[in-house]
Motif scaffolding. Structure first.
Motif, PDB file in Angstrom:
ATOM      1  N   HIS A  71      -2.123  -4.049   9.575  1.00  0.00           N
ATOM      2  CA  HIS A  71      -2.416  -5.474   9.539  1.00  0.00           C
ATOM      3  C   HIS A  71      -3.354  -5.913  10.423  1.00  0.00           C
ATOM      4  O   HIS A  71      -4.112  -6.965  10.119  1.00  0.00           O
ATOM      5  CB  HIS A  71      -1.180  -6.255   9.721  1.00  0.00           C
ATOM      6  N   VAL A  72      -3.695  -5.156  11.592  1.00  0.00           N
ATOM      7  CA  VAL A  72      -4.779  -5.617  12.538  1.00  0.00           C
ATOM      8  C   VAL A  72      -5.983  -5.417  11.767  1.00  0.00           C
ATOM      9  O   VAL A  72      -6.896  -6.255  12.120  1.00  0.00           O
ATOM     10  CB  VAL A  72      -4.738  -4.628  13.600  1.00  0.00           C
ATOM     11  N   GLU A  73      -6.389  -4.596  11.322  1.00  0.00           N
ATOM     12  CA  GLU A  73      -7.633  -4.064  10.536  1.00  0.00           C
ATOM     13  C   GLU A  73      -7.649  -4.816   9.318  1.00  0.00           C
ATOM     14  O   GLU A  73      -8.868  -4.935   8.852  1.00  0.00           O
ATOM     15  CB  GLU A  73      -7.784  -2.643  10.262  1.00  0.00           C
ATOM     16  N   GLY A  74      -6.594  -5.247   8.750  1.00  0.00           N
ATOM     17  CA  GLY A  74      -6.516  -5.988   7.463  1.00  0.00           C
ATOM     18  C   GLY A  74      -6.706  -4.804   6.160  1.00  0.00           C
ATOM     19  O   GLY A  74      -7.634  -5.372   5.183  1.00  0.00           O
ATOM     20  N   THR A  75      -6.123  -3.821   6.252  1.00  0.00           N
ATOM     21  CA  THR A  75      -6.599  -2.706   5.220  1.00  0.00           C
ATOM     22  C   THR A  75      -5.435  -1.867   4.965  1.00  0.00           C
ATOM     23  O   THR A  75      -4.393  -2.030   5.485  1.00  0.00           O
ATOM     24  CB  THR A  75      -7.632  -1.557   5.963  1.00  0.00           C
ATOM     25  N   VAL A  76      -5.677  -1.064   3.805  1.00  0.00           N
ATOM     26  CA  VAL A  76      -4.518  -0.009   3.327  1.00  0.00           C
ATOM     27  C   VAL A  76      -5.343   1.097   3.059  1.00  0.00           C
ATOM     28  O   VAL A  76      -6.235   0.895   2.043  1.00  0.00           O
ATOM     29  CB  VAL A  76      -3.647  -0.625   2.384  1.00  0.00           C
ATOM     30  N   VAL A  77      -4.874   2.297   3.288  1.00  0.00           N
ATOM     31  CA  VAL A  77      -5.503   3.522   3.024  1.00  0.00           C
ATOM     32  C   VAL A  77      -4.413   4.146   1.802  1.00  0.00           C
ATOM     33  O   VAL A  77      -3.390   4.271   2.336  1.00  0.00           O
ATOM     34  CB  VAL A  77      -5.787   4.589   4.028  1.00  0.00           C
ATOM     35  N   VAL A  78      -5.003   4.320   0.616  1.00  0.00           N
ATOM     36  CA  VAL A  78      -4.128   5.035  -0.406  1.00  0.00           C
ATOM     37  C   VAL A  78      -4.593   6.168  -0.786  1.00  0.00           C
ATOM     38  O   VAL A  78      -5.732   6.484  -1.109  1.00  0.00           O
ATOM     39  CB  VAL A  78      -4.226   3.786  -1.582  1.00  0.00           C
ATOM     40  N   GLY A  80      -7.408   0.348 -10.174  1.00  0.00           N
ATOM     41  CA  GLY A  80      -7.509  -0.516  -9.142  1.00  0.00           C
ATOM     42  C   GLY A  80      -6.865  -1.558  -9.563  1.00  0.00           C
ATOM     43  O   GLY A  80      -6.210  -2.385  -8.764  1.00  0.00           O
ATOM     44  N   GLU A  81      -6.741  -2.026 -10.721  1.00  0.00           N
ATOM     45  CA  GLU A  81      -5.854  -3.103 -11.301  1.00  0.00           C
ATOM     46  C   GLU A  81      -4.562  -2.942 -10.980  1.00  0.00           C
ATOM     47  O   GLU A  81      -3.730  -4.002 -10.694  1.00  0.00           O
ATOM     48  CB  GLU A  81      -6.014  -3.527 -12.881  1.00  0.00           C
ATOM     49  N   GLN A  82      -4.052  -1.576 -11.070  1.00  0.00           N
ATOM     50  CA  GLN A  82      -2.364  -1.430 -10.776  1.00  0.00           C
ATOM     51  C   GLN A  82      -2.244  -1.672  -9.040  1.00  0.00           C
ATOM     52  O   GLN A  82      -1.458  -2.271  -8.663  1.00  0.00           O
ATOM     53  CB  GLN A  82      -1.944  -0.129 -10.974  1.00  0.00           C
ATOM     54  N   VAL A 121      -8.611  -6.926  -1.813  1.00  0.00           N
ATOM     55  CA  VAL A 121      -9.959  -7.370  -2.272  1.00  0.00           C
ATOM     56  C   VAL A 121     -10.602  -5.733  -2.401  1.00  0.00           C
ATOM     57  O   VAL A 121     -10.768  -4.995  -1.593  1.00  0.00           O
ATOM     58  CB  VAL A 121     -10.640  -7.837  -0.885  1.00  0.00           C
ATOM     59  N   PHE A 122     -11.702  -5.781  -3.473  1.00  0.00           N
ATOM     60  CA  PHE A 122     -12.402  -4.701  -3.891  1.00  0.00           C
ATOM     61  C   PHE A 122     -13.672  -4.671  -3.348  1.00  0.00           C
ATOM     62  O   PHE A 122     -14.166  -5.909  -3.004  1.00  0.00           O
ATOM     63  CB  PHE A 122     -12.424  -4.573  -5.425  1.00  0.00           C
TER      64      PHE A 122
END
Length: 69
Positions: A37-44, A53-55, A68-69
């Protein structure tokens, strides 16, 4: 296995991270998701061709946030 980092808008705490991670990890083909949440990212980490990507976007929206893409 492919690993990609996405921007996620709206996360503000550890609970937010868990919500995003749980929704993404329910998708067929996703091995793991690690939100920050600090970086505002998720690594998948996922199997390319088994999930789109839509899923990813729909799963993050289900958790209440915006991918956000």
């Amino acid at each position: 296995m492919t690993e990609k980092t996405f921007r996620v808008e709206g996360m503000s705490c550890g609970h937010c991270e868990m919500s995003v991670q749980e929704e993404l990890e329910e998708l067929d083909g996703v091995k793991s998701a690690k939100a920050d949440h600090v970086e505002g990212t998720v690594v998948v980490a996922y199997e390319e061709g088994r999930v789109t990507g839509e899923q990813f976007r729909a799963a993050v929206e289900e958790a209440g946030y915006e991918l956000v893409f």
